[in-house]
Design a protein around this motif. Structure first.
Motif, PDB file in Angstrom:
ATOM      1  N   MET A 196       0.835  -1.273  -0.107  1.00  0.00           N
ATOM      2  CA  MET A 196       0.064  -0.067   0.064  1.00  0.00           C
ATOM      3  C   MET A 196       0.812   1.048  -0.083  1.00  0.00           C
ATOM      4  SD  MET A 196      -2.990   1.011   2.817  1.00  0.00           S
ATOM      5  CE  MET A 196      -4.062  -0.371   2.298  1.00  0.00           C
ATOM      6  N   GLU A 197       0.524   2.233  -0.752  1.00  0.00           N
ATOM      7  CA  GLU A 197       1.562   3.361  -0.998  1.00  0.00           C
ATOM      8  C   GLU A 197       0.429   4.662  -0.889  1.00  0.00           C
ATOM      9  OE1 GLU A 197       4.992   5.186  -3.688  1.00  0.00           O
ATOM     10  OE2 GLU A 197       4.047   3.512  -4.262  1.00  0.00           O
ATOM     11  N   LEU A 198       0.910   5.558  -0.402  1.00  0.00           N
ATOM     12  CA  LEU A 198       0.167   6.744  -0.086  1.00  0.00           C
ATOM     13  C   LEU A 198       0.946   7.844  -1.186  1.00  0.00           C
ATOM     14  CD1 LEU A 198      -1.704   9.234   0.610  1.00  0.00           C
ATOM     15  CD2 LEU A 198      -0.404   9.318   2.737  1.00  0.00           C
ATOM     16  N   LEU A 199       0.490   8.304  -2.094  1.00  0.00           N
ATOM     17  CA  LEU A 199       1.002   9.244  -3.134  1.00  0.00           C
ATOM     18  C   LEU A 199       0.501  10.739  -2.870  1.00  0.00           C
ATOM     19  CD1 LEU A 199       0.811   7.767  -6.558  1.00  0.00           C
ATOM     20  CD2 LEU A 199       2.386   7.375  -4.815  1.00  0.00           C
ATOM     21  N   LEU A 200       1.373  11.730  -2.252  1.00  0.00           N
ATOM     22  CA  LEU A 200       1.182  13.192  -2.226  1.00  0.00           C
ATOM     23  C   LEU A 200       1.301  14.076  -3.277  1.00  0.00           C
ATOM     24  CD1 LEU A 200       2.141  13.522   1.478  1.00  0.00           C
ATOM     25  CD2 LEU A 200      -0.276  12.886   0.581  1.00  0.00           C
ATOM     26  N   GLY A 201       0.620  14.894  -3.622  1.00  0.00           N
ATOM     27  CA  GLY A 201       0.980  15.971  -4.914  1.00  0.00           C
ATOM     28  C   GLY A 201      -0.492  16.669  -5.138  1.00  0.00           C
ATOM     29  N   GLN A 202      -0.555  17.130  -6.287  1.00  0.00           N
ATOM     30  CA  GLN A 202      -1.833  18.016  -6.319  1.00  0.00           C
ATOM     31  C   GLN A 202      -2.500  16.995  -7.450  1.00  0.00           C
ATOM     32  OE1 GLN A 202      -1.526  22.266  -7.433  1.00  0.00           O
ATOM     33  NE2 GLN A 202       0.305  21.893  -8.365  1.00  0.00           N
TER      34      GLN A 202
ATOM     35  N   ASP B 284      -4.018  15.009   5.348  1.00  0.00           N
ATOM     36  CA  ASP B 284      -4.171  14.805   6.954  1.00  0.00           C
ATOM     37  C   ASP B 284      -4.982  13.275   6.961  1.00  0.00           C
ATOM     38  OD1 ASP B 284      -2.131  16.691   7.376  1.00  0.00           O
ATOM     39  OD2 ASP B 284      -4.000  18.184   8.211  1.00  0.00           O
ATOM     40  N   ARG B 285      -6.134  13.264   6.075  1.00  0.00           N
ATOM     41  CA  ARG B 285      -7.015  12.291   6.400  1.00  0.00           C
ATOM     42  C   ARG B 285      -6.387  11.035   5.997  1.00  0.00           C
ATOM     43  NH1 ARG B 285     -10.566   9.371   3.450  1.00  0.00           N
ATOM     44  NH2 ARG B 285     -10.546  10.794   1.576  1.00  0.00           N
TER      45      ARG B 285
ATOM     46  N   PRO C  23      -2.174   4.729   8.042  1.00  0.00           N
ATOM     47  CA  PRO C  23      -1.087   4.738   8.736  1.00  0.00           C
ATOM     48  C   PRO C  23       0.176   3.860   8.320  1.00  0.00           C
ATOM     49  CG  PRO C  23      -2.393   3.794  10.323  1.00  0.00           C
ATOM     50  CD  PRO C  23      -3.493   4.126   9.202  1.00  0.00           C
ATOM     51  N   GLN C  24      -0.398   2.736   7.766  1.00  0.00           N
ATOM     52  CA  GLN C  24       0.521   1.597   7.333  1.00  0.00           C
ATOM     53  C   GLN C  24       1.046   1.975   6.074  1.00  0.00           C
ATOM     54  OE1 GLN C  24      -2.706   1.588   7.304  1.00  0.00           O
ATOM     55  NE2 GLN C  24      -3.367  -0.133   6.114  1.00  0.00           N
ATOM     56  N   ALA C  25       0.496   2.966   5.323  1.00  0.00           N
ATOM     57  CA  ALA C  25       0.967   3.084   4.085  1.00  0.00           C
ATOM     58  C   ALA C  25       2.259   3.716   3.570  1.00  0.00           C
ATOM     59  CB  ALA C  25      -0.207   4.008   3.207  1.00  0.00           C
ATOM     60  N   ARG C  26       3.313   3.425   2.937  1.00  0.00           N
ATOM     61  CA  ARG C  26       4.240   4.074   2.660  1.00  0.00           C
ATOM     62  C   ARG C  26       4.159   5.264   1.944  1.00  0.00           C
ATOM     63  NH1 ARG C  26       7.559   3.340  -2.193  1.00  0.00           N
ATOM     64  NH2 ARG C  26       6.110   1.491  -2.819  1.00  0.00           N
TER      65      ARG C  26
END
Length: 423
Positions: free
Chosen positions: A1-7, A38-39, A45-48
């Protein structure tokens, strides 16, 4: 699982309803969440976490009309459509009887498209079954969602590039049964265009399409005025160009017509009634001198966007968007950046009847993504710095961007090894 941040750019419906979020979560090849940073950090919380900063994260580009077998002849000089086919296309396509050559070009083609942020293409192969096998094998190895079919031609082509009514049907059926629905692959029934198929061959392919109604059918329509005149000579019984397909069972939902520049009012009405799709190929239409597509058709028809390589002069959907904008200006219709981006993603996915799978960032969609650097060159960066909103920030990349703007590409949620951020 991966969290990508950006626009993170997605669309709630058509191009008039874009949205920008701060992140998305990928898991098992799909998008499982979209929202504020934030959400998403709290809920997963476990996501890279991979932070792409101010880069734009979008659905990967969808190129709805290409000829992968013309990769080597892109940007060949000085011909219009019929001369282009005879001088460049047909001699090159004859080489695809060699499986090794077909495999080499397929590999090179996907290297080029992925480097430009394109994660799905709908391609014509050649008359050779080997060309279809090479395309699908390479797409499968890369985990891509891809569409293609054997090009069928039984007249007005060199001896080495003609099949028959029966072989077109038999080869297409065998290839369809081999590849269609396998992993992320879809077979497309593919008569090249009416001048290179007899009515009997078109009728046989119409019959095949009735047998396998979940497939798409792709061909060319009304690209150049001299082509239309040729069709009229070859099909004197037909009301117009579209009727050459309609009379043989090749007009309904799932029909995908490339170009469609010089349409009659009857053709426009029948395309709407049938639920067919059109694909705008702007760099090809200007490079080969075909004419200016009417984007007003997108108000009532499914319209996608495509490079049409190698008649098109770029593998980049950014350059294709820029050309579409320029053609819109020439027709008195400056296309908004939101619509250009939508055409290159969700619009093309809709044209291919795949909008429930690809072309948008939303929960449940397949995780084919492109991460775009909106300051990839000094010229783009200084223009973007003055932007007051997201579309003023995106537009310089549309007009001036190239593969340097492609920061990362994800295919089925996995980072593609061919992109800058991958090393």
């Amino acid at each position: 699982m991966e969290l990508l941040l950006g626009q993170v750019l997605g669309f709630d419906g058509d191009h008039t309803a874009p949205r920008i979020d701060e992140g998305l979560v990928l898991d098992a090849g799909r998008i499982v969440a979209v929202g504020s940073a934030d959400r998403l950090r709290r809920d997963f919380p476990q996501a890279r976490v991979t932070d792409h900063g101010r880069a734009l994260i979008s659905a990967g580009f969808v190129d709805a009309h290409v000829h992968y077998a013309q990769t080597a002849i892109i940007a060949s000089w000085g011909k219009r459509l019929i001369d282009w086919l005879n001088t460049y296309t047909f001699p090159e396509e004859m080489r695809f009887a060699d499986p090794a050559y077909a495999a080499d070009v397929a590999s090179r083609y996907f290297d080029l498209t992925l480097a430009n942020g394109t994660t799905t293409v709908c391609s014509y192969a050649t008359i050779h079954p080997e060309s279809v096998d090479a395309f699908f094998a390479e797409a499968q190895a890369r985990g891509l969602r891809a569409f293609a079919g054997k090009t069928c031609m039984d007249r007005n082509a060199p001896d080495g590039l003609r099949d028959t009514v029966q072989s077109a049907y038999d080869d297409s059926k065998r290839l369809l049964e081999k590849w269609h629905g396998r992993d992320r692959l879809s077979y497309v029934i593919t008569p090249r265009f009416s001048p290179t198929s007899t009515p009997e061959q078109l009728e046989a392919l119409g019959a095949l399409w009735r047998e396998y109604s979940d497939c798409l059918m792709q061909t060319h329509l009304s690209e150049q005025t001299d082509e239309i005149a040729w069709v009229k000579e070859l099909f004197p019984q037909s009301r117009d160009y579209l009727d050459t397909y309609e009379a043989q069972g090749l007009l309904r939902e799932g029909a995908v017509f490339g170009h469609a520049i010089h349409l009659t009012e009857r053709e426009k009405a029948r395309l709407r009634e049938a639920g067919a799709s059109l694909v705008h190929c702007p760099t090809s239409n200007t490079f080969i001198g075909s004419g200016l597509f009417d984007m007003g058709l997108a108000q009532t028809l499914r319209v996608g966007l495509a490079t049409d390589t190698g008649g098109g002069s770029s593998f980049s959907m950014l350059r294709t968007m820029a050309a579409a904008y320029e053609i819109g200006q020439l027709r008195g219709n400056p296309i908004h950046p939101s619509q250009l981006w939508w055409l290159a993603t969700q619009g093309s996915a809709r044209a291919l009847r795949a909008e429930h799978q690809i072309g948008n960032i939303a929960v449940g969609m397949e995780a084919d993504l492109v991460v775009v650097d909106l300051a990839s060159t000094p010229a783009i960066e200084q223009a973007t710095r003055r932007a007051d909103d997201i579309w003023q920030a995106v537009f310089p990349t549309i007009m001036m961007g190239d593969d340097r703007a492609i920061k990362a590409v994800y295919v089925g949620g996995t980072l593609s090894s061919g992109c800058r951020s991958a090393g």
